[in-house]
Design a protein around this motif. Sequence first.
Motif, PDB file in Angstrom:
ATOM      1  N   MET A 176       0.859  -1.192   0.000  1.00  0.00           N
ATOM      2  CA  MET A 176       0.000   0.000   0.000  1.00  0.00           C
ATOM      3  C   MET A 176       0.895   1.242   0.000  1.00  0.00           C
ATOM      4  O   MET A 176       1.962   1.228   0.643  1.00  0.00           O
ATOM      5  N   ALA A 177       0.484   2.295  -0.667  1.00  0.00           N
ATOM      6  CA  ALA A 177       1.258   3.549  -0.642  1.00  0.00           C
ATOM      7  C   ALA A 177       1.190   4.163   0.756  1.00  0.00           C
ATOM      8  O   ALA A 177       0.239   3.914   1.496  1.00  0.00           O
ATOM      9  N   HIS A 178       2.167   4.985   1.089  1.00  0.00           N
ATOM     10  CA  HIS A 178       2.246   5.559   2.438  1.00  0.00           C
ATOM     11  C   HIS A 178       1.622   6.957   2.502  1.00  0.00           C
ATOM     12  O   HIS A 178       1.972   7.756   3.347  1.00  0.00           O
ATOM     13  N   TYR A 179       0.715   7.237   1.610  1.00  0.00           N
ATOM     14  CA  TYR A 179      -0.020   8.505   1.666  1.00  0.00           C
ATOM     15  C   TYR A 179      -1.376   8.319   0.991  1.00  0.00           C
ATOM     16  O   TYR A 179      -1.617   7.288   0.363  1.00  0.00           O
ATOM     17  N   GLY A 180      -2.218   9.326   1.165  1.00  0.00           N
ATOM     18  CA  GLY A 180      -3.568   9.234   0.592  1.00  0.00           C
ATOM     19  C   GLY A 180      -4.578   8.867   1.669  1.00  0.00           C
ATOM     20  O   GLY A 180      -4.208   8.461   2.774  1.00  0.00           O
TER      21      GLY A 180
ATOM     22  N   ALA B 120      -6.799   6.421   1.958  1.00  0.00           N
ATOM     23  CA  ALA B 120      -6.901   5.017   2.407  1.00  0.00           C
ATOM     24  C   ALA B 120      -5.814   4.729   3.431  1.00  0.00           C
ATOM     25  O   ALA B 120      -6.064   4.130   4.493  1.00  0.00           O
ATOM     26  N   TRP B 121      -4.606   5.198   3.120  1.00  0.00           N
ATOM     27  CA  TRP B 121      -3.494   4.977   4.055  1.00  0.00           C
ATOM     28  C   TRP B 121      -3.742   5.711   5.378  1.00  0.00           C
ATOM     29  O   TRP B 121      -3.529   5.179   6.466  1.00  0.00           O
ATOM     30  N   SER B 122      -4.188   6.953   5.263  1.00  0.00           N
ATOM     31  CA  SER B 122      -4.418   7.770   6.456  1.00  0.00           C
ATOM     32  C   SER B 122      -5.367   7.036   7.417  1.00  0.00           C
ATOM     33  O   SER B 122      -5.153   7.019   8.636  1.00  0.00           O
ATOM     34  N   GLN B 123      -6.379   6.392   6.845  1.00  0.00           N
ATOM     35  CA  GLN B 123      -7.338   5.673   7.694  1.00  0.00           C
ATOM     36  C   GLN B 123      -6.656   4.480   8.402  1.00  0.00           C
ATOM     37  O   GLN B 123      -6.807   4.307   9.616  1.00  0.00           O
ATOM     38  N   VAL B 124      -5.873   3.718   7.632  1.00  0.00           N
ATOM     39  CA  VAL B 124      -5.178   2.560   8.226  1.00  0.00           C
ATOM     40  C   VAL B 124      -4.238   3.043   9.338  1.00  0.00           C
ATOM     41  O   VAL B 124      -4.198   2.479  10.438  1.00  0.00           O
ATOM     42  N   TYR B 125      -3.494   4.107   9.032  1.00  0.00           N
ATOM     43  CA  TYR B 125      -2.497   4.622   9.977  1.00  0.00           C
ATOM     44  C   TYR B 125      -3.184   5.089  11.267  1.00  0.00           C
ATOM     45  O   TYR B 125      -2.788   4.709  12.374  1.00  0.00           O
ATOM     46  N   HIS B 126      -4.240   5.893  11.111  1.00  0.00           N
ATOM     47  CA  HIS B 126      -4.895   6.431  12.309  1.00  0.00           C
ATOM     48  C   HIS B 126      -5.593   5.344  13.124  1.00  0.00           C
ATOM     49  O   HIS B 126      -5.589   5.392  14.356  1.00  0.00           O
ATOM     50  N   GLU B 127      -6.147   4.346  12.437  1.00  0.00           N
ATOM     51  CA  GLU B 127      -6.760   3.239  13.188  1.00  0.00           C
ATOM     52  C   GLU B 127      -5.690   2.508  14.002  1.00  0.00           C
ATOM     53  O   GLU B 127      -5.920   2.113  15.144  1.00  0.00           O
TER      54      GLU B 127
ATOM     55  N   SER C  40      -3.634  16.581   5.535  1.00  0.00           N
ATOM     56  CA  SER C  40      -4.651  16.692   4.486  1.00  0.00           C
ATOM     57  C   SER C  40      -4.316  15.817   3.271  1.00  0.00           C
ATOM     58  O   SER C  40      -5.219  15.440   2.520  1.00  0.00           O
ATOM     59  N   ILE C  41      -3.043  15.491   3.075  1.00  0.00           N
ATOM     60  CA  ILE C  41      -2.723  14.585   1.953  1.00  0.00           C
ATOM     61  C   ILE C  41      -2.506  13.146   2.456  1.00  0.00           C
ATOM     62  O   ILE C  41      -1.974  12.284   1.756  1.00  0.00           O
ATOM     63  N   GLY C  42      -2.891  12.910   3.714  1.00  0.00           N
ATOM     64  CA  GLY C  42      -2.805  11.542   4.254  1.00  0.00           C
ATOM     65  C   GLY C  42      -1.377  11.083   4.440  1.00  0.00           C
ATOM     66  O   GLY C  42      -1.065   9.898   4.245  1.00  0.00           O
ATOM     67  N   HIS C  43      -0.501  12.015   4.849  1.00  0.00           N
ATOM     68  CA  HIS C  43       0.926  11.694   5.035  1.00  0.00           C
ATOM     69  C   HIS C  43       1.409  12.383   6.319  1.00  0.00           C
ATOM     70  O   HIS C  43       2.306  13.232   6.285  1.00  0.00           O
ATOM     71  N   PRO C  44       0.813  12.004   7.477  1.00  0.00           N
ATOM     72  CA  PRO C  44       1.147  12.747   8.710  1.00  0.00           C
ATOM     73  C   PRO C  44       2.417  12.250   9.393  1.00  0.00           C
ATOM     74  O   PRO C  44       2.447  12.010  10.594  1.00  0.00           O
ATOM     75  N   HIS C  45       3.475  12.121   8.633  1.00  0.00           N
ATOM     76  CA  HIS C  45       4.776  11.656   9.150  1.00  0.00           C
ATOM     77  C   HIS C  45       5.846  12.112   8.161  1.00  0.00           C
ATOM     78  O   HIS C  45       5.557  12.282   6.963  1.00  0.00           O
ATOM     79  N   PRO C  46       7.088  12.287   8.630  1.00  0.00           N
ATOM     80  CA  PRO C  46       8.086  12.925   7.756  1.00  0.00           C
ATOM     81  C   PRO C  46       8.840  11.999   6.801  1.00  0.00           C
ATOM     82  O   PRO C  46       9.796  12.440   6.164  1.00  0.00           O
ATOM     83  N   SER C  47       8.447  10.734   6.700  1.00  0.00           N
ATOM     84  CA  SER C  47       9.194   9.827   5.817  1.00  0.00           C
ATOM     85  C   SER C  47       8.238   8.791   5.221  1.00  0.00           C
ATOM     86  O   SER C  47       7.076   8.700   5.620  1.00  0.00           O
TER      87      SER C  47
ATOM     88  N   MET D 111       6.716   5.141   4.933  1.00  0.00           N
ATOM     89  CA  MET D 111       6.395   4.201   6.019  1.00  0.00           C
ATOM     90  C   MET D 111       6.396   2.763   5.493  1.00  0.00           C
ATOM     91  O   MET D 111       5.978   2.534   4.352  1.00  0.00           O
ATOM     92  N   PRO D 112       6.826   1.802   6.338  1.00  0.00           N
ATOM     93  CA  PRO D 112       6.694   0.392   5.949  1.00  0.00           C
ATOM     94  C   PRO D 112       5.230  -0.018   6.127  1.00  0.00           C
ATOM     95  O   PRO D 112       4.832  -0.561   7.158  1.00  0.00           O
ATOM     96  N   THR D 113       4.423   0.300   5.119  1.00  0.00           N
ATOM     97  CA  THR D 113       2.966   0.189   5.261  1.00  0.00           C
ATOM     98  C   THR D 113       2.531  -1.229   5.655  1.00  0.00           C
ATOM     99  O   THR D 113       1.658  -1.399   6.502  1.00  0.00           O
ATOM    100  N   ASN D 114       3.151  -2.223   5.017  1.00  0.00           N
ATOM    101  CA  ASN D 114       2.714  -3.595   5.329  1.00  0.00           C
ATOM    102  C   ASN D 114       3.072  -4.008   6.749  1.00  0.00           C
ATOM    103  O   ASN D 114       2.343  -4.773   7.378  1.00  0.00           O
ATOM    104  N   VAL D 115       4.193  -3.488   7.242  1.00  0.00           N
ATOM    105  CA  VAL D 115       4.584  -3.786   8.629  1.00  0.00           C
ATOM    106  C   VAL D 115       3.532  -3.190   9.576  1.00  0.00           C
ATOM    107  O   VAL D 115       3.166  -3.796  10.595  1.00  0.00           O
ATOM    108  N   ILE D 116       3.018  -2.022   9.219  1.00  0.00           N
ATOM    109  CA  ILE D 116       2.002  -1.371  10.065  1.00  0.00           C
ATOM    110  C   ILE D 116       0.659  -2.113   9.956  1.00  0.00           C
ATOM    111  O   ILE D 116      -0.052  -2.289  10.952  1.00  0.00           O
ATOM    112  N   ILE D 117       0.349  -2.582   8.770  1.00  0.00           N
ATOM    113  CA  ILE D 117      -0.887  -3.368   8.610  1.00  0.00           C
ATOM    114  C   ILE D 117      -0.778  -4.664   9.433  1.00  0.00           C
ATOM    115  O   ILE D 117      -1.734  -5.082  10.103  1.00  0.00           O
ATOM    116  N   ALA D 118       0.410  -5.259   9.428  1.00  0.00           N
ATOM    117  CA  ALA D 118       0.624  -6.482  10.227  1.00  0.00           C
ATOM    118  C   ALA D 118       0.521  -6.162  11.725  1.00  0.00           C
ATOM    119  O   ALA D 118      -0.069  -6.930  12.499  1.00  0.00           O
ATOM    120  N   LEU D 119       1.059  -5.004  12.123  1.00  0.00           N
ATOM    121  CA  LEU D 119       0.969  -4.586  13.528  1.00  0.00           C
ATOM    122  C   LEU D 119      -0.498  -4.406  13.935  1.00  0.00           C
ATOM    123  O   LEU D 119      -0.929  -4.825  15.016  1.00  0.00           O
TER     124      LEU D 119
END
Length: 376
Positions: free
Chosen positions: A33-37, A39-46, A247-254, A256-264
Motif C-alpha cells: 500500500m502507498a504511504h499517503y492518501g 486510504a493509508w491515512s485511515q489505516v495509519y490512524h486506526e 490533508s494529503i494523508g501523510h502525517p509523518h516525515p518519511s 512508512m513500511p505500510t505492510n509492517v504497520i498493517i501487520a501490527l
Amino acid sequence: MPKSVHPQKIQLMIPGPSEPEPEVVAALMMPVMAHYGQAWSQVYHESLEKLQRVFKTKNEVILLPSPGQTAVEMAVSSLIKRGDEAFVCSNGFFSDMICEMLSYYGVKPRLIKAEKGKPIRAENVRASVQAVRKKSKNYPKCLFLVHNETSTGLTNPAPEIMKVCREEGLISILDSISGFGGIDVRADEWHVDYCVGYASKAIGGIFGVTPVSISNNAWKLAKKIDSKQGRFLNLNVWRHYIDEWASIGHPHPSTMPTNVIIALSKALDLIFDEGLERRYKRHADTARFIEDGLERLGLPLFPEKSFASNTVTAAQTDPKLNPRLRRLLLEKYGIMISDGLGDLSGKIVRIGHMGASATIPAVSTTLAAIGEIVRS
Ligand SMILES: Cc1ncc(COP(=O)(O)O)c(C=O)c1O
C-alpha cells in the motif's frame, strides 16, 4: 531458487523478535500500500488508536519507522539541550545504552543506580533528584527509566518512579520496549510523558516500526528546546508533518513500511480479541511456571524474585554449561534462547516468552529440552 536461510524451523525463545501469529504474517503479505492518501491515512490512524489502547493513553501516538533505540534517541535529541544533564535510572545494559546515547548528544547522565538484577527504588530516585536540585540551579528536567530490563529479566517499579517524576516536575521517558503488550503500562494513570513500545516482542507484530506515546508537556518541551540536532529524530519535524501533511494523508516525515504497520494492526486486533488483561495474566503465569521449572533444574533466577519480568526470564548458569546449553538447544531441539549481555555473558541465559511464545506448552518444551541437556 535461493537456499532457505532457515535450515530448520527454529522455535524462538529469545527476548525478541518473537514469532508472529500466522494471521500477522498473512497481513504482511498483502499487496503493498502507498504511504499517503486517504486510504493509508485511515489505516495509519486506526493503528494509532489501537496503540493508544495498549499505552492506556489519550496522548498522541506516533509510529517511528526504525528500531526501538531510535525512539529513545528521539527523546534525547528533542527534549534535552547539548551541555545539559538528564537523570538515568541505571541497572542494566539498556540503561547503559541510554547513557551512551546521551554522550553522543553532549548530555551528561546523572545516574540513579542499582545493582544488576536489583530494582531501582522510587525512594532513591526521589532522594537523588532532591539532592541534585539543592546543589544546582540548572538541574536535569528529564528522567529515563527502562521499564523491563531485558538484559537481566527484571521489571522496575515504573508506577512508583513515574509518580516521583510527576511530583518532582520531571519529564518522564519510559522505555517499555520489552514489556509492551505483555506487561501492563498505563501512560495516563502514571503520567508518562514519553513512552516507547515495540512491534515485534510481546505485541507479536513484525520488526520495523516503534510506537511512541507523547504527552502535551513533552511536545511543549520539544518546542521550547527547538533542537537543531538532526531532522528525522526531531519531534518538531514530526509535529510539522502531523499538522501540515495530514490533508494529503501523510502525517509523518518519511516513507512508512505500510505492510509492517498493517501487520501490527492485525497483531493488535488479536490482542483485543484475547483481552489485554487476560494477555498480561497469561504472560505472568508463563513467567512463574518457567521460573519454577528452571529453579528445579538447578538454574536459579538471576533478578530479585519479586521483580522478575513477565516477558523474559534470566537464570544463572555455570559458565561451562552456558554455551553448551545454548548450542545443544539449537542444534538438537531447534530452540533458540539467549546468552547474557556484556559482563553477564556466559553467566546467565535469557529466555523470552512473549506474545505467541508466552504459553505453558511453549515453555514446557523448552524446559524439557533444558532438563535433558542439564542431566546429560
Ligand atoms: C529494553 C530495551 N531497550 C532498547 C532496546 C533496543 O531495541 P532495538 O534493538 O530495536 O534498537 C531493546 C532491545 O531488545 C530493549 O530490550
